[in-house]
Scaffold this active site. Structure first.
Site, short mmCIF file in Angstrom:
data_model
loop_
_atom_site.label_atom_id
_atom_site.label_comp_id
_atom_site.label_asym_id
_atom_site.label_seq_id
_atom_site.Cartn_x
_atom_site.Cartn_y
_atom_site.Cartn_z
N HIS A 169 60.43 19.40 55.25
CA HIS A 169 59.62 18.92 54.11
C HIS A 169 58.21 19.52 54.14
O HIS A 169 57.28 18.94 53.62
CB HIS A 169 59.51 17.40 54.08
CG HIS A 169 60.82 16.69 54.26
ND1 HIS A 169 61.59 16.28 53.21
CD2 HIS A 169 61.51 16.36 55.39
CE1 HIS A 169 62.70 15.70 53.67
NE2 HIS A 169 62.68 15.75 55.00
N SER A 174 39.80 41.05 45.71
CA SER A 174 39.53 40.51 44.39
C SER A 174 38.39 41.30 43.77
O SER A 174 37.47 41.73 44.47
CB SER A 174 39.15 39.04 44.51
OG SER A 174 38.40 38.64 43.39
N LYS A 224 37.76 37.82 49.41
CA LYS A 224 39.21 37.66 49.28
C LYS A 224 40.03 38.76 49.93
O LYS A 224 39.69 39.93 49.88
CB LYS A 224 39.59 37.61 47.80
CG LYS A 224 39.06 36.40 47.09
CD LYS A 224 39.88 35.18 47.37
CE LYS A 224 40.95 35.09 46.31
NZ LYS A 224 41.72 33.86 46.49
N GLU A 258 53.46 37.93 47.30
CA GLU A 258 53.56 37.21 46.02
C GLU A 258 54.46 37.95 45.03
O GLU A 258 55.29 37.36 44.35
CB GLU A 258 52.17 37.04 45.40
CG GLU A 258 51.27 36.10 46.17
CD GLU A 258 49.84 36.18 45.65
OE1 GLU A 258 49.53 35.49 44.68
OE2 GLU A 258 49.05 36.96 46.21
#
Ligand code: ARG
Length: 464
Positions: free
Chosen positions: A158, A279, A285, A292
């Site tokens: 979980h 970024s 970043k 992704e």
């Protein structure tokens, strides 16, 4: 007037330009040229063996097809949209090169069995290529696992801390998934390599063909049983698309973990610069874009599978032009799964794991609670009761904002008199991992077994 079509005998007018643009497939099925030429050469040789063509004619055809392949591979071949597809482009150029004998190639054959053959060979070849990529990627998981056997991290259910596991156990899970993917691909490949050649348009042929010898020459496992089935089903491509979907799903699950683990709240991995991006506005970043995108592209490959399933569902026997729509989703999935496997191997090899952050994470979340319950069971307490006592220990520790192993021994003893100071050996995270040597578990003896078995599999697959 537009160039005369190979099928233009009964037509008086040319095709509308918009129709040509709409119906052509050569802009993408040219990818199948190698399979198309190999199939045609095997067909021509068989026609000669059966006395349908002379040996000299078959030689002219096969040599001409070699020349066409050379033109394609050197980039001088002129693909023509008005010739519709890869089959008619190649046949038309062949006839230009070898003269009228080129017109005999299609004897006893239809584009319907021809395209089914080409696509079967193509799908099987690509499945074999994915297999090799998947084995290579699995090997990187195994190497990384071996390197990090001693690292222990919180195993989750979980996405909540559950029990400590070795990082090797975690990484090997993906190697085993990829092994099953490879097994599935083999199975799919076996069925794809059944030759439909000889089914002709749909009803079979009147020529004395020998489909079995063509299949054998092309390295296939057998021939079709029913001509209508042979020209019209695409279940072999669906199986391959399913296999690629499952591979992507497996990669995507690990991508999700990389994405989570790269977040400073976890800090379990450091992204290699070569596999991260920055970024344009936030200078701090370092984003896991590769992971992704791989997760995102998984959806796209599922889409390819669903596209073909949907194309197929309403088709009456036998060939229907809808079937031409089988290739683009397959080519898209092929590109995506090939690149993804390759990138995953590269990214994983360069990934750095932070053992300290993983170790620190162990003390949050009571990952050793099961150990305490098992300890109580070993002292003669029934499991349900042990579970309850452990729950109270956890509540106490939570109240004091401490891990279980930091509770004073007398407090534990007060909860249950069977708890003695030797409980702390049991609460040790590393000891908890070391105890789990039942087959498939995270303990070192089980890991030895897993490494031995998966390495034996890789050696068998790679002939190493
Ligand atoms: N380009 C076609 C396809 O991919 C080849 C077969 C055409 N057959 C036909 N009867 N029009 O399906």
């Amino acid at each position: 007037m537009a160039e005369k079509k190979l099928w233009g005998g009964r037509f008086h007018e040319g095709t509308a330009a918009s129709v040509e643009a709409y119906t052509e497939s050569v802009s993408y099925d040219s990818a199948l040229y190698r399979q198309d030429i190999a199939g045609s050469q095997a067909h021509a040789r068989m026609l000669a063996r059966q006395g349908v063509l002379t040996p000299a004619e078959a030689d002219q055809l096969t040599a001409g097809l070699d020349a066409v392949r050379a033109e394609i591979e050197s980039g001088v071949f002129q693909w023509k949209r008005e010739l519709e597809d890869v089959h008619m482009n190649i046949e038309s150029r062949l006839t230009e090169l070898v003269g009228d004998v080129g017109k005999k190639l299609h004897t006893g054959r239809s584009r319907n069995d021809q395209v089914a053959l080409d696509f079967r060979l193509f799908v099987a070849d690509r499945a074999a290529a994915w297999r090799n990529l998947a084995i290579r990627t699995a090997a990187v998981f195994v190497d990384k696992a071996e390197e990090h056997r001693e690292i222990i991290l919180p195993g989750c259910t979980h996405l909540q801390p559950a029990q400590p596991v070795s990082l090797a156990q975690h990484l090997l899970a993906y190697a085993w998934m990829l092994k099953r993917d490879v097994d599935r691909l083999k199975d799919c490949e076996r069925r794809a390599r059944i030759s439909p050649l000889g089914a002709a348009a749909l009803a079979g042929t009147t020529y004395p063909l020998d489909p079995a010898s063509v299949a054998a020459e092309l390295g296939m496992n057998g021939v079709f049983d029913n001509s209508m089935d042979a020209v019209s089903d695409r279940d072999f491509a669906l199986e391959a698309l399913f296999c690629s979907s499952v591979i992507m799903m497996h990669l995507s699950r690990f991508c999700e973990e990389i994405i989570l683990w790269a977040n400073p709240a976890y800090g379990f991995v450091r992204l290699p610069d070569a596999y991260a991006t920055g970024s344009s506005i936030m200078p701090q970043k370092k984003n896991p874009d590769v992971a992704e995108l791989m997760r995102g592209k998984t959806g796209r490959v599922y889409g390819d599978l669903v596209t073909l399933l949907t194309i197929m569902k309403g088709l009456p026997l036998a060939y229907n032009r809808d079937l031409q729509e089988d290739k683009e989703p397959f080519l898209d999935a092929d590109r995506t799964v090939s690149l993804s496997l390759e990138l995953m191997a590269g990214m994983l090899a360069a990934l750095r794991f932070d053992a300290d952050r993983m170790a620190r994470a162990l003390s949050a979340g009571f990952l050793n609670a099961t150990e305490l319950a098992d300890y109580l069971v070993s002292r003669g307490i029934p499991f349900r009761e042990a579970h309850h006592i452990t729950g109270r220990a956890v509540a106490l520790a939570e109240e004091r904002n401490l891990p279980l192993e930091a509770l004073p021994p007398e407090d534990l003893h007060a909860l249950c008199e069977r708890i003695e100071p030797d409980v702390f050996d049991v609460l040790d995270y590393r000891a908890a991992v070391a105890r789990r040597n039942a087959p498939g578990g995270t303990g070192p003896i089980s890991l030895d077994r897993q490494f031995k078995n998966i390495r034996a599999w890789i050696a068998e697959e790679t002939g190493a």
